[in-house]
Design a protein around this motif. Sequence first.
Motif, PDB file in Angstrom:
ATOM      1  N   VAL A  63       0.827  -1.209   0.000  1.00 40.92           N
ATOM      2  CA  VAL A  63       0.000   0.000   0.000  1.00 40.92           C
ATOM      3  C   VAL A  63       0.861   1.259   0.000  1.00 40.92           C
ATOM      4  N   TRP A  64       1.875   1.300   0.881  1.00 43.14           N
ATOM      5  CA  TRP A  64       2.654   2.528   1.014  1.00 43.14           C
ATOM      6  C   TRP A  64       3.623   2.739  -0.142  1.00 43.14           C
ATOM      7  N   LEU A  65       4.038   1.665  -0.824  1.00 45.62           N
ATOM      8  CA  LEU A  65       4.818   1.846  -2.047  1.00 45.62           C
ATOM      9  C   LEU A  65       3.949   2.440  -3.154  1.00 45.62           C
ATOM     10  N   THR A  66       2.666   2.055  -3.153  1.00 40.75           N
ATOM     11  CA  THR A  66       1.728   2.666  -4.105  1.00 40.75           C
ATOM     12  C   THR A  66       1.573   4.155  -3.819  1.00 40.75           C
ATOM     13  N   VAL A  67       1.476   4.502  -2.533  1.00 35.60           N
ATOM     14  CA  VAL A  67       1.382   5.917  -2.149  1.00 35.60           C
ATOM     15  C   VAL A  67       2.653   6.662  -2.558  1.00 35.60           C
ATOM     16  N   ALA A  68       3.810   6.047  -2.293  1.00 39.46           N
ATOM     17  CA  ALA A  68       5.091   6.686  -2.640  1.00 39.46           C
ATOM     18  C   ALA A  68       5.222   6.883  -4.142  1.00 39.46           C
ATOM     19  N   PHE A  69       4.802   5.895  -4.917  1.00 41.84           N
ATOM     20  CA  PHE A  69       4.874   6.011  -6.377  1.00 41.84           C
ATOM     21  C   PHE A  69       3.901   7.077  -6.876  1.00 41.84           C
ATOM     22  N   PHE A  71       2.984   9.729  -5.221  1.00 42.01           N
ATOM     23  CA  PHE A  71       3.602  11.014  -4.900  1.00 42.01           C
ATOM     24  C   PHE A  71       4.729  11.332  -5.872  1.00 42.01           C
ATOM     25  N   ASP A  72       5.518  10.313  -6.241  1.00 45.63           N
ATOM     26  CA  ASP A  72       6.607  10.507  -7.195  1.00 45.63           C
ATOM     27  C   ASP A  72       6.071  10.999  -8.534  1.00 45.63           C
ATOM     28  N   ARG A  73       4.974  10.414  -9.009  1.00 48.05           N
ATOM     29  CA  ARG A  73       4.374  10.842 -10.285  1.00 48.05           C
ATOM     30  C   ARG A  73       3.771  12.247 -10.161  1.00 48.05           C
ATOM     31  N   PHE A  74       3.258  12.567  -8.962  1.00 48.86           N
ATOM     32  CA  PHE A  74       2.727  13.914  -8.717  1.00 48.86           C
ATOM     33  C   PHE A  74       3.835  14.956  -8.842  1.00 48.86           C
ATOM     34  N   ILE A  75       4.981  14.672  -8.236  1.00 50.05           N
ATOM     35  CA  ILE A  75       6.121  15.586  -8.333  1.00 50.05           C
ATOM     36  C   ILE A  75       6.615  15.676  -9.772  1.00 50.05           C
ATOM     37  N   ALA A  76       6.727  14.538 -10.453  1.00 46.12           N
ATOM     38  CA  ALA A  76       7.257  14.514 -11.819  1.00 46.12           C
ATOM     39  C   ALA A  76       6.374  15.294 -12.793  1.00 46.12           C
ATOM     40  N   ILE A  77       5.069  15.277 -12.577  1.00 48.24           N
ATOM     41  CA  ILE A  77       4.144  15.921 -13.515  1.00 48.24           C
ATOM     42  C   ILE A  77       3.841  17.372 -13.126  1.00 48.24           C
ATOM     43  N   LYS A  85      15.468  16.988  -8.637  1.00 47.79           N
ATOM     44  CA  LYS A  85      16.051  16.751  -7.321  1.00 47.79           C
ATOM     45  C   LYS A  85      15.433  15.540  -6.627  1.00 47.79           C
ATOM     46  N   TYR A  86      14.107  15.388  -6.764  1.00 48.75           N
ATOM     47  CA  TYR A  86      13.413  14.315  -6.033  1.00 48.75           C
ATOM     48  C   TYR A  86      13.379  13.006  -6.805  1.00 48.75           C
ATOM     49  N   CYS A  87      13.062  13.074  -8.091  1.00 43.69           N
ATOM     50  CA  CYS A  87      12.888  11.853  -8.899  1.00 43.69           C
ATOM     51  C   CYS A  87      14.232  11.327  -9.390  1.00 43.69           C
ATOM     52  N   THR A  88      15.014  10.812  -8.447  1.00 41.20           N
ATOM     53  CA  THR A  88      16.324  10.244  -8.779  1.00 41.20           C
ATOM     54  C   THR A  88      16.384   8.802  -8.270  1.00 41.20           C
ATOM     55  N   GLU A  89      17.302   8.044  -8.829  1.00 37.36           N
ATOM     56  CA  GLU A  89      17.445   6.640  -8.428  1.00 37.36           C
ATOM     57  C   GLU A  89      17.797   6.517  -6.941  1.00 37.36           C
ATOM     58  N   LYS A  90      18.658   7.414  -6.466  1.00 39.51           N
ATOM     59  CA  LYS A  90      19.063   7.363  -5.064  1.00 39.51           C
ATOM     60  C   LYS A  90      17.876   7.590  -4.141  1.00 39.51           C
ATOM     61  N   ASN A  91      17.064   8.608  -4.434  1.00 38.62           N
ATOM     62  CA  ASN A  91      15.895   8.890  -3.605  1.00 38.62           C
ATOM     63  C   ASN A  91      14.884   7.749  -3.641  1.00 38.62           C
ATOM     64  N   VAL A  92      14.701   7.166  -4.819  1.00 34.56           N
ATOM     65  CA  VAL A  92      13.767   6.047  -4.934  1.00 34.56           C
ATOM     66  C   VAL A  92      14.226   4.875  -4.066  1.00 34.56           C
TER      67      VAL A  92
END
Length: 292
Positions: A63-69, A71-77, A85-92
Amino acid sequence: MCGLSKCVTRYLLGMAVADLMVITFVVILYQIINAYFPHSFFNLTIICRCILTMIFISMDCSVWLTVAFTFDRFIAICHQMLRTKYCTEKNVTVVITVVFCASIVENVPYYFIYEPREVANGVEWSCYVKSSFYTLPIWAAFLWLETILSPFAPYVLILLFNSLTIRHIILANRVRSGLRGNSSTVKHTDPEMENRRKSIVLLLAISGSFIILWMVNLICYICVQFTDTQFLDATYNDPFTIAELSGYMLKSLSSCTNTFIYAVSQTKFREELKNVIKWPMVLVATATNCIK
């Protein structure tokens, strides 16, 4: 991986691992073995406790990985400045690690809420929720915390992020339509707007799937909090127990649908899937031609 960015690929892999854990612990080790092998090694109380604890851990991870993903798409779009800064391999990697570790720490107390359902020849079998779980203040607080963290918080966050993302896409489409003069009699084809429409459908599918499949379980949690009802306390003919078990089934299904929806929505993934399906037929046809 099918032409996806490395960040998206890592999220999908993390979600796939969590979903595989749900299938292993919920479907195989708990439901199937309990139904068909009731007196097996896995039904010993100590093993049963571990399996039930892992069920909650895997559910929360999914569930929380779905929430994190989301949020990641929200930031990316919606926030192009923060994207780099946020959508990087290290942060993921950090986010996925934190989610898994937090899920383990959060759900370890579940191991201690169960007691043996029966004792035969000195051997403890199966698991049953202790009666003190519903009376002691510390367990009541724990149940409230669990209810808030799952499913209330994911409900709110997924709806919020997807709503904001969809709103941003709609507003961007309006601006783009105005600049391209789509109000005129000449119709323009715009691949960017088509991609945005597909994104809206995808986000609505994720939100709708999560809300519908978690609804029964959410209602059961509310009933336990505000009435004298207890989890799995009645017989299987009791309406609440039937609803509760149906909620668990739908919740388990929800943990496996999001990764599928995200993956199938990718054109290159569908192409690779078609190639996998066609491969045996191509192999047979090639072998037949060689024999001839």
